[in-house]
Scaffold this motif. Structure first.
Motif, short mmCIF file in Angstrom:
data_model
loop_
_atom_site.label_atom_id
_atom_site.label_comp_id
_atom_site.label_asym_id
_atom_site.label_seq_id
_atom_site.Cartn_x
_atom_site.Cartn_y
_atom_site.Cartn_z
N THR A 1 1.20 -1.20 0.41
CA THR A 1 -0.12 0.22 -0.13
C THR A 1 0.70 1.48 -0.03
OG1 THR A 1 -0.02 0.05 2.60
CG2 THR A 1 -1.74 -1.03 0.73
N SER A 2 0.48 1.91 0.33
CA SER A 2 0.78 3.59 -0.18
C SER A 2 2.34 3.93 0.76
CB SER A 2 0.27 4.96 -0.36
OG SER A 2 1.28 5.99 -0.34
N ILE A 3 3.26 4.83 0.56
CA ILE A 3 4.55 5.06 1.05
C ILE A 3 4.34 6.20 1.25
CG2 ILE A 3 5.74 2.73 1.60
CD1 ILE A 3 6.75 5.34 -0.84
N ALA A 4 3.92 7.21 0.48
CA ALA A 4 3.66 8.23 0.51
C ALA A 4 3.66 9.42 1.67
CB ALA A 4 2.77 9.05 -0.65
N THR A 5 4.55 10.19 2.09
CA THR A 5 4.78 10.90 2.70
C THR A 5 4.68 12.54 2.39
OG1 THR A 5 7.16 11.01 3.38
CG2 THR A 5 5.80 9.27 4.56
N VAL A 6 4.33 13.57 3.51
CA VAL A 6 4.51 14.99 3.01
C VAL A 6 5.37 15.69 2.75
CG1 VAL A 6 4.55 17.07 3.80
CG2 VAL A 6 2.21 15.57 3.79
N ALA A 7 7.12 14.34 3.90
CA ALA A 7 8.15 14.81 3.54
C ALA A 7 9.10 14.49 1.73
CB ALA A 7 8.99 14.25 4.46
N LEU A 8 8.29 12.86 1.67
CA LEU A 8 8.94 12.30 0.49
C LEU A 8 8.04 13.27 -0.20
CD1 LEU A 8 8.18 8.76 0.41
CD2 LEU A 8 10.33 10.27 0.35
N PRO B 1 1.08 6.28 7.08
CA PRO B 1 0.94 7.90 8.53
C PRO B 1 1.85 8.86 7.31
CG PRO B 1 0.90 6.85 10.01
CD PRO B 1 2.08 5.68 8.69
N LEU B 2 0.80 9.72 6.63
CA LEU B 2 1.31 10.94 5.51
C LEU B 2 2.64 11.33 6.14
CD1 LEU B 2 -1.63 12.13 3.67
CD2 LEU B 2 -0.33 10.62 3.14
N ALA B 3 2.52 11.62 7.60
CA ALA B 3 3.27 12.75 8.75
C ALA B 3 4.38 11.52 8.24
CB ALA B 3 2.43 12.47 9.89
#
Ligand code: ZN
Length: 365
Positions: free
Chosen positions: A34-41, A322-324
């Motif tokens: 599933t997604s590993i997207a984060t705001v930092a990335l 978690p996005l953060a």
């Protein structure tokens, strides 16, 4: 039983495909179904939500960070759970950089009113995923495992009817739910097979019949047969994803034909390995809210080691990250796998020589 790690190093793609097939591997794989997207990335590569859900270039740029920045063996570009629901016509709130999109309201009230558009795969939200997979395959095809994602009919039911109404219907009108699943499974088959044609090596199939919402009997009565049909009709290895507590339904889902089950840290790793009986591999199950989001790399390392000691051959976050989440916590997963394997090969773990299921010993799907 001796553990036979391959001496020859595998590329990440080979490693993941072998692990999914229960074949011998050189070391456990870092897999994020599933997604590993984060705001930092997102900030690092200039590809942010919500645009990255509907623009193939941004989607590709953000997805490839799983490999280029986080060091995983997989790339999975479908960050949301609403792509095909949006294409079906559900009202979607695309939200902002710090939040996931959600469906709201309902699209229809009866199964008979569901219409699958002829251009389902050419709507912005589905086309974007297919184009991104094609580009990822072109860039990383020999090197990294490219994973697609298509929602199962139970999750699509939540989006098309609204979660509350769909769950009520499963109690009051079970036959109407069965008719709904029969219609919506065709969306899953179409979108999944198109993703394999576009270049996906494997595909995550989330279908949220979780213990937090429905009893195990629901999985057996409503979904098992349909999931077995999906495993037959979709042309590539599937990873079932259900969050939350699922041990009570593992004896059913292990028989459906999935290559692997992506499971949550609410389930005991040792017990889950036993419950799967080697009939379906396990991937996960590093805790998101407590460990990856709030704790530090040391706590992540501890959990990764616990999973590896229990015999998992694929380790990653339990669900969409978690996005953060701090990047150093995510990176700790592949780093710990490499360190653990180096020690295991040097004979410092019980798995090297005694105990634990060897990675090559489980039968294929
Ligand atoms: Zn989940």
């Amino acid at each position: 039983m001796a553990t036979h790690w391959l001496e020859r190093p595998l590329r990440p793609r080979e490693r993941v495909l072998a692990a999914l097939a229960g074949a011998p591997i050189d070391r456990p794989a870092a897999v994020a179904p599933t997604s590993i997207a984060t705001v930092a990335l997102m900030d690092e590569v200039g590809a942010a939500f919500p645009a990255a859900h509907r623009d193939a270039d941004l989607m590709t740029r953000l997805a490839e960070t799983a490999y280029t920045r986080a060091g995983f063996d997989t790339i999975m570009p479908v960050f949301s759970v609403v792509q095909e629901s949006a294409a079906l016509g559900c009202a979607v709130e695309w939200s902002d950089q710090g939040n996931w999109p959600t469906c709201h309201g309902y699209l229809v009230r009866r199964a008979a009113d569901i219409r699958i558009p002829a251009d389902l795969l050419d709507r912005t939200e589905t086309r974007c995923v297919l184009d991104s997979l094609t580009e990822l395959k072109r860039r990383y095809g020999d090197e990294v495992a490219i994973i697609g994602k298509a929602m199962g009919p139970w999750t699509l039911g939540y989006h098309v009817f609204g979660v509350q109404d769909f769950l009520l219907m499963s109690v009051d009108e079970p036959d109407e739910v069965r008719r709904t699943l029969q219609v919506l499974k065709e969306v899953t088959v179409q979108f999944a097979n198109a993703q394999f044609e576009a270049g996906a090596d494997a595909l995550t199939l989330p279908d949220h019949a979780t213990g937090d919402l429905v009893r195990a009997g629901y999985y057996r009565d409503f979904l098992l047969e349909i999931h077995a049909e999906l495993c037959d009709r979709i042309r590539g290895p599937l990873i079932l994803h259900i969050c939350g507590a699922t041990e009570d339904r593992m004896p059913y889902l292990r028989t459906a034909g999935f290559a692997a089950f992506h499971f949550d840290s609410k389930n005991d790793v040792h017990r889950s390995v036993e419950l799967m009986q080697g009939r379906c591999r396990l991937v996960g199950n590093i805790n998101n809210p407590r460990t990856l989001f709030r704790a530090g790399p040391e706590e992540v390392r501890e959990e990764v080691r616990r999973c590896l000691d229990a015999g998992l051959t694929m380790v990653g976050p339990e669900c969409a990250l978690p996005l953060a989440c701090p990047l150093e916590n995510l990176r700790a997963i592949p780093e710990t796998i490499v360190a653990w394997h180096r020690e295991a090969s040097a004979g410092r773990h019980p798995r090297n020589g005694a105990g634990g299921a060897p990675p090559g010993a489980v039968p294929g799907r």
